[in-house]
Design a protein around this motif. Structure first.
Motif, PDB file in Angstrom:
ATOM      1  N   ALA A   1       0.850  -1.149  -0.059  1.00  0.00           N
ATOM      2  CA  ALA A   1       0.057  -0.010   0.000  1.00  0.00           C
ATOM      3  C   ALA A   1       0.916   1.503   0.029  1.00  0.00           C
ATOM      4  CB  ALA A   1      -0.899  -0.102   1.446  1.00  0.00           C
ATOM      5  N   ILE A   2       1.673   1.245   0.802  1.00  0.00           N
ATOM      6  CA  ILE A   2       2.612   2.395   0.946  1.00  0.00           C
ATOM      7  C   ILE A   2       3.518   2.753  -0.535  1.00  0.00           C
ATOM      8  CG2 ILE A   2       4.652   3.651   2.005  1.00  0.00           C
ATOM      9  CD1 ILE A   2       4.160   2.057   4.477  1.00  0.00           C
ATOM     10  N   LYS A   3       3.897   1.535  -1.227  1.00  0.00           N
ATOM     11  CA  LYS A   3       4.629   1.747  -2.299  1.00  0.00           C
ATOM     12  C   LYS A   3       3.995   2.165  -3.425  1.00  0.00           C
ATOM     13  CE  LYS A   3       7.633  -2.116  -1.433  1.00  0.00           C
ATOM     14  NZ  LYS A   3       8.033  -3.727  -1.537  1.00  0.00           N
ATOM     15  N   ALA A   4       2.536   1.866  -3.509  1.00  0.00           N
ATOM     16  CA  ALA A   4       1.537   2.340  -4.457  1.00  0.00           C
ATOM     17  C   ALA A   4       1.277   3.595  -4.448  1.00  0.00           C
ATOM     18  CB  ALA A   4       0.337   1.452  -4.368  1.00  0.00           C
ATOM     19  N   HIS A   5       1.189   4.027  -2.952  1.00  0.00           N
ATOM     20  CA  HIS A   5       1.008   5.510  -2.543  1.00  0.00           C
ATOM     21  C   HIS A   5       2.067   6.357  -2.938  1.00  0.00           C
ATOM     22  CE1 HIS A   5      -3.231   5.423  -1.714  1.00  0.00           C
ATOM     23  NE2 HIS A   5      -3.013   4.067  -1.402  1.00  0.00           N
ATOM     24  N   GLN A   6       3.068   5.898  -2.884  1.00  0.00           N
ATOM     25  CA  GLN A   6       4.544   6.678  -3.317  1.00  0.00           C
ATOM     26  C   GLN A   6       4.760   6.815  -4.619  1.00  0.00           C
ATOM     27  OE1 GLN A   6       7.549   4.112  -1.272  1.00  0.00           O
ATOM     28  NE2 GLN A   6       7.499   5.372   0.632  1.00  0.00           N
TER      29      GLN A   6
END
Ligand code: GLU
Length: 306
Positions: free
Chosen positions: A271-276
């Protein structure tokens, strides 16, 4: 916010809340700036809530069943994890990271129950299941990994020093010998500043806002913790406080998760990677710690999980 019941601190707090009230500011802030961190800066940010999220994790399944995600957060760190005492709303960079993760797990902001957890209580809150996960300036390290797992790092901070505006002697960790330096129980910067090589007289409290109150009240000479946190306090008190020196430790921030829940750890990291990648992370940074002077850097590569 709970302050230690010493008369001196109580007096400082009374003075601070008077200032805050007089300026129409936030009671929860130890600040002299009329416009402190405000959730209005982050109001424009929103994340699409996934409808079909499914993770093979007991923590995730229990959250789905109760219809709420319980997230541990900080409440007294302006621009990072801050609770407005009048509206009870939380705002800041860590809060946005939490909302991004929640959205990808299928929870809207209204389906998040925030729990304030201080630095020294984090591992216990996560391992006992009082929170589903913890997002609060939480440094990933091997000692903590004995008790919990992390997803991250999603940001790199470093320990620094906050002093009064008129301070001349303290310029970095090599200049704190014999000085009174305040930090927080259960935090990595406290362990660091206690090293004999620095020779500081260390005061240990449980909330950063208590350290800041003691400094404004001349009871201590400096506060040490991560630069991103200290810059938030300096931005709140621009005429009274300043951050000095270069960062003198590595503080990679991660999301604290129940040990062994590999599926949730991966889902949170994804999730964090996708939003980065989609730009949400940068927008959140600009609306929060970017406002208190932290410089944007490309997010670090993940180590947990790789
Ligand atoms: N990042 C450091 C830590 O995790 C200091 C900030 C904090 O206490 O949350 O200990």
């Amino acid at each position: 916010m709970k302050f230690r019941k010493s008369v001196a601190v109580a007096a400082a707090v009374a003075a601070l809340s008077l200032t805050a009230t007089a300026c129409g500011g936030k009671e929860g802030s130890a600040g002299d700036k009329p416009e402190g961190p405000d959730s209005k800066d982050t109001k424009a940010l929103s994340y699409t809530v996934k409808k079909d999220a499914s993770v093979d994790s007991s923590v995730f399944k229990a959250a789905k069943k109760r219809g709420k995600l319980i997230i541990g957060a900080k409440a007294d760190q302006p621009y990072l994890g801050f609770q407005d005492q009048s509206t009870k709303e939380y705002s800041g960079f860590d809060i946005e990271i939490a909302k991004m993760i929640a959205a990808d797990l299928g929870f809207s902001p209204k389906q998040i129950e925030w729990k304030t957890v201080d630095s020294g209580a984090r591992e216990t809150a996560v391992s006992k299941g009082d929170v589903d996960f913890m997002i609060g300036t939480y440094t990933i390290n091997d000692e903590r990994k004995k008790q919990i797992d992390f997803a991250g790092p999603y940001y790199h901070a470093g320990a620094s020093l906050l002093v009064r505006e008129d301070e001349k002697d303290i310029k970095g960790p090599e200049t704190v010998r014999g000085k009174k330096v305040c930090s927080i129980v259960g935090s990595t910067p406290l362990q660091n500043i206690k090293k004999p090589k620095y020779g500081a007289k260390v005061t240990e409290l449980s909330k950063y806002s208590e350290c800041v109150a003691q400094m404004l009240n001349n009871q201590v000479d400096a506060v040490t913790t991560d630069d991103a946190i200290l810059m938030g306090y300096a931005a709140q008190n621009p005429k009274k406080l300043k951050v000095v020196g270069k960062p003198f430790s590595e503080e990679p921030y991660g999301v604290g998760l129940k040990k062994g829940d590999k599926a949730l750890q991966k889902a949170v990291a994804d999730a964090i990677k996708a939003h980065q990648e989609n730009g949400d992370y940068k927008k959140a940074f600009d609306a929060t710690i970017g406002k208190s002077g932290s410089e944007y850097k490309d997010p670090p590569a993940f180590t947990d999980p790789k």
